[in-house]
Motif scaffolding. Structure first.
Motif, mmCIF file in Angstrom:
data_model
loop_
_atom_site.group_PDB
_atom_site.id
_atom_site.type_symbol
_atom_site.label_atom_id
_atom_site.label_comp_id
_atom_site.label_asym_id
_atom_site.label_seq_id
_atom_site.Cartn_x
_atom_site.Cartn_y
_atom_site.Cartn_z
ATOM 1 N N ARG A 1 19.796 -4.105 16.651
ATOM 2 C CA ARG A 1 19.400 -3.683 15.405
ATOM 3 C C ARG A 1 19.973 -3.004 14.850
ATOM 4 N N LEU A 2 19.244 -3.791 13.468
ATOM 5 C CA LEU A 2 20.259 -3.583 11.876
ATOM 6 C C LEU A 2 20.136 -2.305 11.560
ATOM 7 N N PRO A 3 21.384 -1.794 10.893
ATOM 8 C CA PRO A 3 20.971 0.443 10.781
ATOM 9 C C PRO A 3 20.390 -0.295 9.076
ATOM 10 N N LYS A 4 19.798 0.954 8.931
ATOM 11 C CA LYS A 4 19.268 0.992 6.920
ATOM 12 C C LYS A 4 20.792 1.359 6.283
ATOM 13 N N PRO A 5 19.876 0.647 5.422
ATOM 14 C CA PRO A 5 20.817 0.875 4.028
ATOM 15 C C PRO A 5 21.601 1.817 4.062
ATOM 16 N N GLU A 6 21.151 3.094 4.881
ATOM 17 C CA GLU A 6 21.781 4.231 4.421
ATOM 18 C C GLU A 6 21.980 5.009 5.980
ATOM 19 N N ALA A 7 22.627 5.133 6.116
ATOM 20 C CA ALA A 7 23.084 5.248 7.962
ATOM 21 C C ALA A 7 22.579 7.124 8.074
ATOM 22 N N ARG A 8 22.766 7.824 7.138
ATOM 23 C CA ARG A 8 22.573 9.518 7.182
ATOM 24 C C ARG A 8 20.914 9.610 6.814
ATOM 25 N N GLY A 9 20.534 10.224 7.919
ATOM 26 C CA GLY A 9 19.112 10.731 7.012
ATOM 27 C C GLY A 9 18.090 9.683 8.172
ATOM 28 N N TYR A 10 16.725 10.349 7.958
ATOM 29 C CA TYR A 10 15.983 9.933 8.975
ATOM 30 C C TYR A 10 14.675 9.262 7.445
ATOM 31 N N LEU A 11 14.766 7.923 7.182
ATOM 32 C CA LEU A 11 14.068 7.467 6.175
ATOM 33 C C LEU A 11 12.761 6.517 6.277
ATOM 34 N N VAL A 12 11.738 6.989 5.780
ATOM 35 C CA VAL A 12 10.925 6.682 6.313
ATOM 36 C C VAL A 12 9.589 5.675 5.204
ATOM 37 N N PRO A 13 9.302 4.269 5.340
ATOM 38 C CA PRO A 13 8.682 3.685 4.296
ATOM 39 C C PRO A 13 7.378 5.220 3.928
ATOM 40 N N LEU A 14 7.094 4.992 2.403
ATOM 41 C CA LEU A 14 5.859 5.748 2.454
ATOM 42 C C LEU A 14 5.411 5.379 1.055
ATOM 43 N N MET A 15 3.750 5.269 1.563
ATOM 44 C CA MET A 15 2.900 5.481 0.132
ATOM 45 C C MET A 15 3.037 6.607 -0.612
ATOM 46 N N VAL A 16 2.658 6.226 -2.234
ATOM 47 C CA VAL A 16 3.327 7.247 -3.126
ATOM 48 C C VAL A 16 2.389 7.429 -4.146
ATOM 49 N N GLY A 17 1.021 6.546 -4.218
ATOM 50 C CA GLY A 17 0.249 6.920 -5.021
ATOM 51 C C GLY A 17 0.391 5.463 -6.002
ATOM 52 N N TYR A 18 -1.212 5.059 -6.517
ATOM 53 C CA TYR A 18 -1.258 3.942 -7.079
ATOM 54 C C TYR A 18 -1.143 3.318 -8.639
ATOM 55 N N LYS A 19 -1.561 2.068 -8.458
ATOM 56 C CA LYS A 19 -0.982 1.679 -10.057
ATOM 57 C C LYS A 19 -1.789 0.617 -10.329
ATOM 58 N N ALA A 20 -2.486 0.799 -11.715
ATOM 59 C CA ALA A 20 -3.860 -0.003 -12.279
ATOM 60 C C ALA A 20 -3.214 -1.594 -12.170
ATOM 61 N N ILE A 21 -4.382 -2.424 -11.896
ATOM 62 C CA ILE A 21 -4.523 -2.809 -11.899
ATOM 63 C C ILE A 21 -5.725 -4.157 -12.770
ATOM 64 N N THR A 22 -6.036 -3.036 -13.182
ATOM 65 C CA THR A 22 -7.584 -3.638 -14.049
ATOM 66 C C THR A 22 -7.836 -2.755 -15.248
ATOM 67 N N PRO A 23 -8.580 -2.641 -16.635
ATOM 68 C CA PRO A 23 -8.327 -1.898 -17.748
ATOM 69 C C PRO A 23 -9.392 -1.003 -16.857
ATOM 70 N N VAL A 24 -9.814 0.108 -18.003
ATOM 71 C CA VAL A 24 -10.593 1.060 -17.365
ATOM 72 C C VAL A 24 -12.296 1.100 -16.971
ATOM 73 N N TYR A 25 -12.928 0.306 -16.457
ATOM 74 C CA TYR A 25 -14.402 0.350 -17.296
ATOM 75 C C TYR A 25 -15.212 1.159 -17.119
ATOM 76 N N ASP A 26 -16.144 0.889 -18.245
ATOM 77 C CA ASP A 26 -17.629 1.639 -18.345
ATOM 78 C C ASP A 26 -18.246 2.143 -16.801
#
Length: 404
Positions: free
Chosen positions: A294-319
Motif C-alpha cells: 500500500r502506497l503512503p499518502k503524500p503527507e505521512a504525518r496526520g490522519y488525512l481524509v477526503p472531505l466535502m466542503v461545500g458547493y459550486k454553482a453550475i448555473t445562473p440563479v433562476y426565479d
C-alpha cells in the motif's frame, strides 16, 4: 473570539454517512447548517436577538456506519416505499425502486462560536437551557438527536478553562481543514507532469493505492542467515537491505550498490534459485511474482481524509417560477455541484492555546459561484479571496463552469 457554546456528546441516530464522492462521516455543511439554524432562531427570539452563532468546531467521539461486507463496502438498505397504496400493472403489483442512502450512528461534540454580549449568571443559565431545548428538537446531519450529555457556555482565555474544556472533549478527534496540503500536492504533481489535474492530487489522498514489489523472501533469508554466520561481513548488507525495504514504493534505482556488488560475486550454480529471484528483483517484468504494498499518502504525518466542503454553482440563479418541483414557491434556485478538499482528524489533546481553539472553528465563506466551509488556517493562505485561489485549494466536480 473566546466564548463558545459546548454541546458535549451529542448522540445522533441515522445521520447521513455520504457526502459527494465520500462516505463515512457527514459533510461539514451539515454541522454549519445546524449552527446557522440555531443562530436564526436566536435572532428571531426576544431575549437573545443580540447573540449570533458564527461557526463551530466538530469533535468526533464515536461513529458506526451502517455497512456490511468484508471491507464494510456496502450500505445496509431498507426498502420502504413512500407510496402507501401499491400500484398494479396488468395485475402485477409494482413498488418503487429502493432509494440508496448511507446512514450511521455517531457521537459528536460541537464547539459553537458565540458573538454578542452575554448577561449575568441567571441569564447564562436560561440561555444554555434554551440552546439545549432548541438543539434537541433539531436534526443533525439528517439524523435524530437522542441525547446531549452537557450544554455549557465556555471561555478559552484562561489556561485552566482551556484544560477543563479539553478534558471534556477527550477522547475525541477534531476535524481540521487541510486544503493547503491538497494545493501543495497539486503543485508538486504539476512540476512532475504539466498535464496532471487537481483530481489526481485529491485521489492521492483519498484512494487506496498499491504498487507491486518483486518477491524477495529468498533474498531476506539469505542475508539473515549470513548475518548469523558472519556478522562482520553481512551486518552492513542486511542493514542496507532493510532500509531499502522500508522505502515505499519500490524503486529499482534505490537498490544499494553494495548489495548489487555482493550478489554479482556469488556462485551461479550454488545459488541458482537465489540469483534468479535477485535478477527478477533487479529487472522485473509483467510475469515476475510480486507482493502488493500500500502506497503512503503524500503527507505521512496526520490522519488525512477526503472531505466535502461545500458547493459550486453550475448555473445562473433562476426565479422560483422558472423551475419545477422546488421546495417552496418563493426562494430563487441555483443548481450546484459538490466541492471536495482534504481534512485531518487531530486529537483534541493538541488544542492547547486560545488560537488553537479559534483555528478549529469552521465558518462559511461566500464568493461568486462558491459556497464553502473553511477555517482560519485555510483563509490565511488567501490574501484576496477569489475564484482562482479557491480552485487551488478545493476541487469541484465541474471545473469547466462558465458563467453565461
Amino acid at each position: 473570539m473566546s466564548q463558545y457554546i459546548l454541546l458535549n456528546r451529542i448522540r445522533v441516530q441515522n445521520a447521513n454517512a455520504t457526502a459527494g464522492f465520500t462516505w463515512g462521516f457527514p459533510a461539514i455543511t451539515h454541522f454549519l447548517g445546524f449552527t446557522h439554524n440555531l443562530s436564526r432562531k436566536l435572532n428571531q427570539s426576544d431575549s437573545y436577538s443580540g447573540i449570533s452563532l458564527t461557526g463551530c468546531a466538530v469533535i468526533s467521539h464515536e461513529h458506526h456506519v451502517h455497512t456490511y461486507g468484508k471491507y464494510g463496502d456496502r450500505f445496509t438498505q431498507v426498502k420502504s416505499s413512500y407510496i402507501s397504496t401499491p400500484k398494479f400493472d396488468k395485475g402485477v403489483m409494482k413498488t418503487p425502486s429502493i432509494i440508496e442512502e448511507g446512514k450511521m450512528n455517531m457521537t459528536v461534540s460541537l464547539l459553537i462560536e458565540v458573538e454578542g454580549r452575554v448577561g449575568n449568571a441567571t441569564w447564562v443559565e436560561q440561555f444554555v437551557a434554551w440552546i439545549e431545548k432548541q438543539s434537541l428538537i433539531q436534526r443533525l446531519a439528517g439524523g435524530t438527536i437522542l441525547d446531549i450529555a452537557d450544554v455549557k457556555l465556555v471561555d478559552t482565555q484562561e489556561k485552566r478553562d482551556r484544560y477543563a474544556l479539553k478534558g471534556k472533549l477527550l477522547p475525541g478527534f477534531v476535524l481540521m481543514d487541510r486544503s493547503s496540503s491538497l494545493e501543495k500536492r497539486y503543485q508538486t504533481l504539476q512540476q512532475e507532469n504539466p498535464d496532471a489535474e487537481l483530481l489526481d492530487a485529491w485521489l492521492d489522498f483519498s484512494a487506496f493505492k498499491q504498487q507491486a514489489r518483486p518477491k524477495y523472501d529468498l533474498i531476506s533469508k539469505y542475508l539473515e542467515k549470513g548475518f548469523k554466520q558472519d556478522e562482520a561481513t553481512y551486518a552492513s548488507l542486511l542493514q542496507d537491505w532493510q532500509k531499502h525495504l522500508e522505502r515505499v514504493p519500490y524503486q529499482q534505482d534505490s537498490i544499494p550498490y553494495l548489495l548489487k556488488e555482493h550478489f554479482s560475486r556469488l556462485d551461479a550454480k550454488k545459488y541458482k534459485t537465489l540469483l534468479a529471484q535477485w535478477q527478477q528483483y533487479l529487472e522485473p517484468n509483467e510475469k515476475t511474482p510480486a507482493d502488493w504494498e500500500r502506497l503512503p499518502k503524500p503527507e505521512a504525518r496526520g490522519y488525512l481524509v477526503p472531505l466535502m466542503v461545500g458547493y459550486k454553482a453550475i448555473t445562473p440563479v433562476y426565479d422560483n417560477g422558472e423551475i419545477a418541483n422546488t421546495r417552496d414557491s418563493k426562494t430563487p434556485v441555483c443548481f450546484v455541484e459538490a466541492v471536495h478538499s482534504i481534512g485531518e482528524w487531530k486529537s483534541a489533546h493538541r488544542l492547547r492555546t486560545e488560537a488553537d481553539f479559534a483555528e478549529s472553528i469552521w465558518r462559511y465563506d461566500y464568493q461568486e459561484h462558491w459556497y464553502l466551509c473553511k477555517q482560519d488556517t485555510a483563509l490565511e493562505a488567501m490574501d484576496e479571496p477569489n475564484e482562482t485561489t479557491t480552485e487551488e485549494a478545493v476541487i469541484s466536480t465541474d471545473d469547466d463552469y462558465e458563467d453565461d
